[in-house]
Design an enzyme around this catalytic site. Structure first.
Site, PDB file in Angstrom:
ATOM      1  N   HIS A  76       0.814  -1.229   0.000  1.00 14.35           N
ATOM      2  CA  HIS A  76       0.000   0.000   0.000  1.00 14.35           C
ATOM      3  C   HIS A  76       0.847   1.279   0.000  1.00 14.35           C
ATOM      4  CE1 HIS A  76      -2.737  -2.857   2.143  1.00 14.35           C
ATOM      5  NE2 HIS A  76      -3.641  -2.257   1.407  1.00 14.35           N
ATOM      6  N   CYS A  98       4.006  -1.414  -3.871  1.00  9.30           N
ATOM      7  CA  CYS A  98       3.807  -1.926  -5.232  1.00  9.30           C
ATOM      8  C   CYS A  98       4.246  -0.863  -6.248  1.00  9.30           C
ATOM      9  CB  CYS A  98       2.335  -2.272  -5.415  1.00  9.30           C
ATOM     10  SG  CYS A  98       1.971  -2.730  -7.111  1.00  9.30           S
ATOM     11  N   HIS A 126      -8.253   4.918   3.484  1.00  8.00           N
ATOM     12  CA  HIS A 126      -7.528   3.776   2.919  1.00  8.00           C
ATOM     13  C   HIS A 126      -6.024   4.031   3.018  1.00  8.00           C
ATOM     14  CE1 HIS A 126      -5.977   0.852   0.076  1.00  8.00           C
ATOM     15  NE2 HIS A 126      -7.140   0.230   0.161  1.00  8.00           N
ATOM     16  N   GLU A 128      -3.461   3.247   1.310  1.00  5.23           N
ATOM     17  CA  GLU A 128      -2.786   3.688   0.075  1.00  5.23           C
ATOM     18  C   GLU A 128      -3.052   5.179  -0.167  1.00  5.23           C
ATOM     19  OE1 GLU A 128      -3.664   1.379  -3.537  1.00  5.23           O
ATOM     20  OE2 GLU A 128      -3.444   3.248  -4.650  1.00  5.23           O
ATOM     21  N   SER A 272      -5.844 -10.181  -2.579  1.00  4.70           N
ATOM     22  CA  SER A 272      -5.147 -10.677  -1.388  1.00  4.70           C
ATOM     23  C   SER A 272      -5.640 -12.064  -0.976  1.00  4.70           C
ATOM     24  CB  SER A 272      -5.338  -9.681  -0.247  1.00  4.70           C
ATOM     25  OG  SER A 272      -6.711  -9.354  -0.119  1.00  4.70           O
TER      26      SER A 272
HETATM   27  S1  SF4 Z   1      -3.864  -4.357  -6.691  1.00  6.47           S
HETATM   28 FE1  SF4 Z   1      -1.899  -5.392  -6.623  1.00  6.47          FE
HETATM   29  S2  SF4 Z   1      -0.860  -4.849  -8.550  1.00  6.47           S
HETATM   30 FE2  SF4 Z   1      -2.561  -3.405  -8.252  1.00  6.47          FE
HETATM   31  S3  SF4 Z   1      -1.602  -1.702  -7.174  1.00  6.47           S
HETATM   32 FE3  SF4 Z   1      -2.446  -2.996  -5.592  1.00  6.47          FE
HETATM   33  S4  SF4 Z   1      -0.755  -4.327  -5.010  1.00  6.47           S
HETATM   34 FE4  SF4 Z   1      -0.221  -3.390  -6.981  1.00  6.47          FE
END
Ligand code: SF4
Length: 286
Positions: A76, A98, A126, A128, A272
């Site tokens: 994230h 990622c 969230h 992220e 996940s």
């Molecule tokens: S869903 Fe998976 S591939 Fe897409 S940004 Fe998130 S961690 Fe990365």
């Protein structure tokens, strides 16, 4: 007539999650004498977290003042402040953000630096989004988070006062959320730059599942209810056909009659969800 049970091709771990889980395990096996910590749950899956714990990879929710060993940043991503804290505590930092999330952070920074009023499409709470927001805010105060037109309307005056508006999207958001926001911004901004940063893996998973849903009388979405991408997937599919969202095979018992009465069943899973959990669901249905 025997039931037809199909499994989506893009079901389960995406490459970002796979990379995070495999690297964390590798770090511990290569450094058996070192502590390996992950800040926050590496992925939203209890079985995987328990497996990591059994290997000696511990989840921490706060950064201690003094740390020893390796501290992993999950897929994230984190805010620059948190990264500084991990380093200041004395940990060896391993950043497993990622690459797709890094791209969103970079894009938001770029827009903020270039004088855009930045809109981050996603839920403010969230993890992220917290990271993207904090990165952009290092460069400008003109950054807001919104997951609906209604939320964005409270910033209408500020948006209109800016010459340029830039949009980035949390990687696992739905196009259905982005599109009305873009339409609204088009109507009130002079110059609009939209970076569709929904990741490929999420986009492919959603579009494949939509196609499967059209030919199925039941869709089963497997994955944690805490996982944003899994919940979004179930929401999208509910508009197309009967859809149930379960965390694992034991939850299937609650839907026995729906499953019994369905002929064409398709299964998909969030980013996940481990393969083993998906396989158990298929086995139970069969
Ligand atoms: S869903 Fe998976 S591939 Fe897409 S940004 Fe998130 S961690 Fe990365």
């Amino acid at each position: 007539m025997p039931k037809e049970v199909k499994l989506a091709k893009f079901a389960g771990f995406c490459y970002g999650v796979k990379r995070a889980v495999e690297t964390a395990k590798k770090l511990k096996s290569e450094n058996p004498d070192k502590n390996v910590f992950v800040l926050g749950e590496l992925i939203h899956n209890t079985d995987v977290i328990e497996e990591l714990e059994s290997l000696g990879i511990k989840t921490i929710n706060e950064i201690p003042e003094h740390g020893e060993g390796i501290c992993v940043v999950r897929s994230h991503g984190e805010s620059p402040e948190v990264i500084d804290k991990i380093n200041a505590a004395g940990f060896e930092l391993v950043d497993l953000t990622c690459p797709d999330v890094k791209k969103v952070q970079q894009k938001a920074i770029e827009l903020a630096k270039d004088g855009y009023f930045v809109v981050i499409v996603g839920k403010a709470e969230h993890p992220e989004v917290i990271g993207i927001n904090a990165n952009a805010r290092l460069w400008s105060d003109n950054v807001v988070v919104a997951s609906s037109v209604e939320q964005l309307q409270s910033y209408e005056r500020e948006i209109k006062a800016h010459k340029k508006v830039g949009v980035v999207v949390q990687t696992t958001q739905m196009l259905k959320t982005l599109n009305p926001i873009v339409e609204y911004l088009t109507s009130i901004s002079k110059e609009l730059h939209v970076a569709n940063t929904i990741c490929q893996s999420t986009a492919m998973r959603q579009s494949e599942a939509k196609e499967l849903a059209k030919e199925s009388d039941l869709m089963i979405v497997v994955g944690s209810k805490k996982s944003a991408n899994t919940t979004h997937l179930a929401e999208i599919l509910k508009n197309i056909t009967k859809t149930i969202h379960i965390e694992n095979d034991s939850e299937l018992d609650d839907y026995k009659s729906i499953v019994n009465n369905s002929q064409n069943i398709s299964i998909t899973a969030g980013a996940s969800t481990p393969q083993s959990v998906i396989e158990k669901v298929i086995e139970k249905i069969k």
